[in-house]
Design a protein around this motif. Structure first.
Motif, PDB file in Angstrom:
ATOM      1  N   UNK A 103     -45.623  27.026 -12.780  1.00  0.00           N
ATOM      2  CA  UNK A 103     -46.896  27.714 -12.554  1.00  0.00           C
ATOM      3  C   UNK A 103     -48.070  26.750 -12.525  1.00  0.00           C
ATOM      4  N   UNK A 104     -48.092  25.823 -13.469  1.00  0.00           N
ATOM      5  CA  UNK A 104     -49.231  24.910 -13.580  1.00  0.00           C
ATOM      6  C   UNK A 104     -49.375  24.053 -12.328  1.00  0.00           C
ATOM      7  N   UNK A 105     -48.258  23.491 -11.847  1.00  0.00           N
ATOM      8  CA  UNK A 105     -48.397  22.626 -10.679  1.00  0.00           C
ATOM      9  C   UNK A 105     -48.662  23.435  -9.412  1.00  0.00           C
ATOM     10  N   UNK A 106     -48.041  24.577  -9.302  1.00  0.00           N
ATOM     11  CA  UNK A 106     -48.273  25.419  -8.123  1.00  0.00           C
ATOM     12  C   UNK A 106     -49.726  25.870  -8.072  1.00  0.00           C
ATOM     13  N   UNK A 107     -50.298  26.241  -9.215  1.00  0.00           N
ATOM     14  CA  UNK A 107     -51.716  26.628  -9.239  1.00  0.00           C
ATOM     15  C   UNK A 107     -52.597  25.462  -8.798  1.00  0.00           C
ATOM     16  N   UNK A 108     -52.248  24.261  -9.228  1.00  0.00           N
ATOM     17  CA  UNK A 108     -53.023  23.082  -8.834  1.00  0.00           C
ATOM     18  C   UNK A 108     -52.977  22.873  -7.323  1.00  0.00           C
ATOM     19  N   UNK A 109     -51.784  22.970  -6.760  1.00  0.00           N
ATOM     20  CA  UNK A 109     -51.629  22.769  -5.319  1.00  0.00           C
ATOM     21  C   UNK A 109     -52.386  23.853  -4.550  1.00  0.00           C
ATOM     22  N   UNK A 110     -52.282  25.093  -4.998  1.00  0.00           N
ATOM     23  CA  UNK A 110     -52.990  26.177  -4.316  1.00  0.00           C
ATOM     24  C   UNK A 110     -54.494  25.998  -4.391  1.00  0.00           C
ATOM     25  N   UNK A 111     -54.992  25.531  -5.535  1.00  0.00           N
ATOM     26  CA  UNK A 111     -56.438  25.321  -5.683  1.00  0.00           C
ATOM     27  C   UNK A 111     -56.939  24.237  -4.746  1.00  0.00           C
ATOM     28  N   UNK A 112     -56.045  23.314  -4.370  1.00  0.00           N
ATOM     29  CA  UNK A 112     -56.404  22.243  -3.441  1.00  0.00           C
ATOM     30  C   UNK A 112     -56.154  22.626  -1.984  1.00  0.00           C
ATOM     31  N   UNK A 113     -55.870  23.902  -1.735  1.00  0.00           N
ATOM     32  CA  UNK A 113     -55.702  24.368  -0.362  1.00  0.00           C
ATOM     33  C   UNK A 113     -54.279  24.629   0.046  1.00  0.00           C
ATOM     34  N   UNK A 114     -53.329  24.444  -0.875  1.00  0.00           N
ATOM     35  CA  UNK A 114     -51.938  24.705  -0.544  1.00  0.00           C
ATOM     36  C   UNK A 114     -51.331  23.591   0.290  1.00  0.00           C
ATOM     37  N   UNK A 115     -50.375  23.940   1.109  1.00  0.00           N
ATOM     38  CA  UNK A 115     -49.667  22.976   1.952  1.00  0.00           C
ATOM     39  C   UNK A 115     -49.841  23.372   3.408  1.00  0.00           C
ATOM     40  N   UNK A 116     -50.620  22.579   4.123  1.00  0.00           N
ATOM     41  CA  UNK A 116     -50.862  22.831   5.550  1.00  0.00           C
ATOM     42  C   UNK A 116     -51.370  24.261   5.779  1.00  0.00           C
ATOM     43  N   UNK A 117     -52.226  24.733   4.878  1.00  0.00           N
ATOM     44  CA  UNK A 117     -52.787  26.066   5.002  1.00  0.00           C
ATOM     45  C   UNK A 117     -51.949  27.178   4.415  1.00  0.00           C
ATOM     46  N   UNK A 118     -50.821  26.838   3.815  1.00  0.00           N
ATOM     47  CA  UNK A 118     -49.938  27.834   3.205  1.00  0.00           C
ATOM     48  C   UNK A 118     -50.102  27.816   1.685  1.00  0.00           C
TER      49      UNK A 118
END
Length: 445
Positions: A91-106
């Motif tokens: 959860x912690x890392x996924x939230x971080x990635x999502x807060x930075x815009x996700x992956x290629x807009x996903x």
């Protein structure tokens, strides 16, 4: 495991393969799925065979569509604490990635199901993941029986079974099972580290094993004796913990009675406190060795203080409670990310760091897949995992490289740590590095 320059222009292979039956797989009806048959392309990278996969395995994820990640964890049962901590780290890392815009807009969406460390429940979860849940990848299934039971389901649907957590040696074999990849060293590699350490400390010494009644114990019990014999050690009769037993005093007493130079615990980490306190009560003064499932000192060893003093374990990732890493930038970043996600209470658990760290690897696979020919597809995620070259600073040895059948093991090195009651952490007492040698070690064991 060596770093090489990598051209990431991977293409899909097209060899015919045999089907693997699976139940409840709505995604792959009419298809035999992917159970082996990948090949190395002109650039030297391994690519999975998609000739029998459902069409969506090679279809680029639609613009803006979320990346659904399924994880089946033991949220109840004997490893409930470990499973919950894994999810906290995810959860912690996924939230971080999502807060930075996700992956290629996903954006990433984590779908969590409880399997209670039971293979049948893991199968039910896997059927849901490839069916109505329509996950893009499965992340970090725990346990050899659970992975064995669910592997055909993910192969049938051509869904990546990424960074599984097992000591089984059979789960890094892209030529036979190209949709499953292991995230930790297989038991023979870890057993080799243990054996080499014991042989260095007590040449021609004797070793006693205290084994659980589970797949982890079977994996170690199969590998360690042959490796020990090769190293000039004598292995005494193993003491086996009956299935479901919570008291191992009888096994400890029997092992100590043989006066071995070293006693090795080959069991799940919940047995570590009883193992350590039992040896202390018996006055045992030989080498005490744990397997790496107990490598979180604060979680599995400190509760037995002072009995764990000097106990040795193979380490391959940093321990979040070890004072050695208090000022380490990667550990500080991990702790900050856990706090930001509201997971600070779980951050002390080594399994939470594991979950975070497996998510780091998965995200890199997803990002690499975006750059491949065909874009972000499930097949390209698997291709990226088999041809990975990245740094994970939370590892003892940060370089993580895979290269298909030539070297399918992401983690093959670390250090031996001895527990210190004074610090509540590990002191390095040697390194181990079998990069590129795992296949030979597995054959030897």
């Amino acid at each position: 495991m060596t770093r090489t320059s990598r051209s990431m222009a991977l293409a899909s292979a097209g060899l015919l393969l045999l089907g693997v039956a699976a139940c409840g797989d709505t995604r792959s009806e009419g298809s035999s799925g992917g159970g082996g048959g990948g090949q190395t392309n002109e650039e030297g990278q391994f690519v999975v065979d998609t000739s029998a996969c459902p069409e969506d395995a090679t279809t680029e994820l639609a613009e803006g569509e979320p990346i659904r990640i399924g994880t089946s964890q033991p949220l109840s049962g004997p490893l409930a604490v470990a499973g919950a901590a894994n999810v906290s780290g995810f959860n912690a890392y996924i939230e971080k990635v999502n807060a930075d815009g996700g992956i290629d807009g996903h954006q990433l969406e984590l779908v969590v199901k409880d399997d209670a460390f039971d293979a049948a429940r893991a199968v039910t979860n896997a059927q849901a993941f490839v069916g109505e849940e329509a996950v893009f990848v499965n992340l970090s299934q725990i346990g050899t029986p659970q992975i064995s039971a669910t592997q055909p389901i993910y192969e049938q649907a051509c869904v990546p079974q990424l960074w599984s957590i097992t000591t089984g040696a059979a789960f890094a074999d892209p030529e036979e099972h190209e949709w499953t990849i292991n995230g930790i060293p297989p038991a023979p590699v870890e057993a080799k580290a243990i054996v080499d350490y014991i042989a260095e400390q007590v040449p021609n010494g004797t070793v006693a094993e205290i084994k659980g009644s589970d797949a982890l114990a079977e994996d170690f019990g199969t590998a360690l004796p042959a490796l020990a014999e090769e190293a000039g050690l004598t292995v005494q009769e193993a003491q086996t913990i009956p299935a479901g037993s919570t008291n191992i005093d009888a096994q400890v007493s029997a092992a100590v009675a043989g006066e071995p130079d070293a006693i090795v615990l080959e069991a799940l980490p919940n047995y570590a406190p009883g193992f350590l306190t039992g040896l202390a009560r018996a006055g045992y003064d030989g080498l005490v060795v744990l397997n790496s499932s107990a490598n979180a000192a604060g979680q599995w060893v400190t509760p037995s203080d002072p009995a764990g003093e000097g106990a040795v374990v193979p380490l391959f990732r940093k321990d979040p409670t070890d004072p050695r890493w208090a000022d380490d930038p990667a550990v500080q970043e991990y702790l900050a990310d856990m706090e930001a996600a509201g997971e600070s209470q779980a951050a002390q658990f080594g399994n939470a760091l594991d979950g975070y760290n497996f998510a780091v690897m998965m995200v890199q696979n997803l990002r690499d897949a975006v750059e491949l020919e065909g874009g972000l597809t499930r097949a390209n995620v698997m291709n990226a995992a088999w041809n990975m070259d990245m740094e994970r600073p939370l590892m003892i040895k940060p370089q993580n490289v895979t290269s298909g059948p030539e070297d399918p093991y992401a983690v093959e090195s670390g250090e031996m740590g001895a527990y210190s009651v004074e610090t509540g952490g590990w002191e390095s007492v040697g390194e181990w590095d079998y990069s590129g040698e795992s296949a030979a070690i597995i054959g030897q064991g």
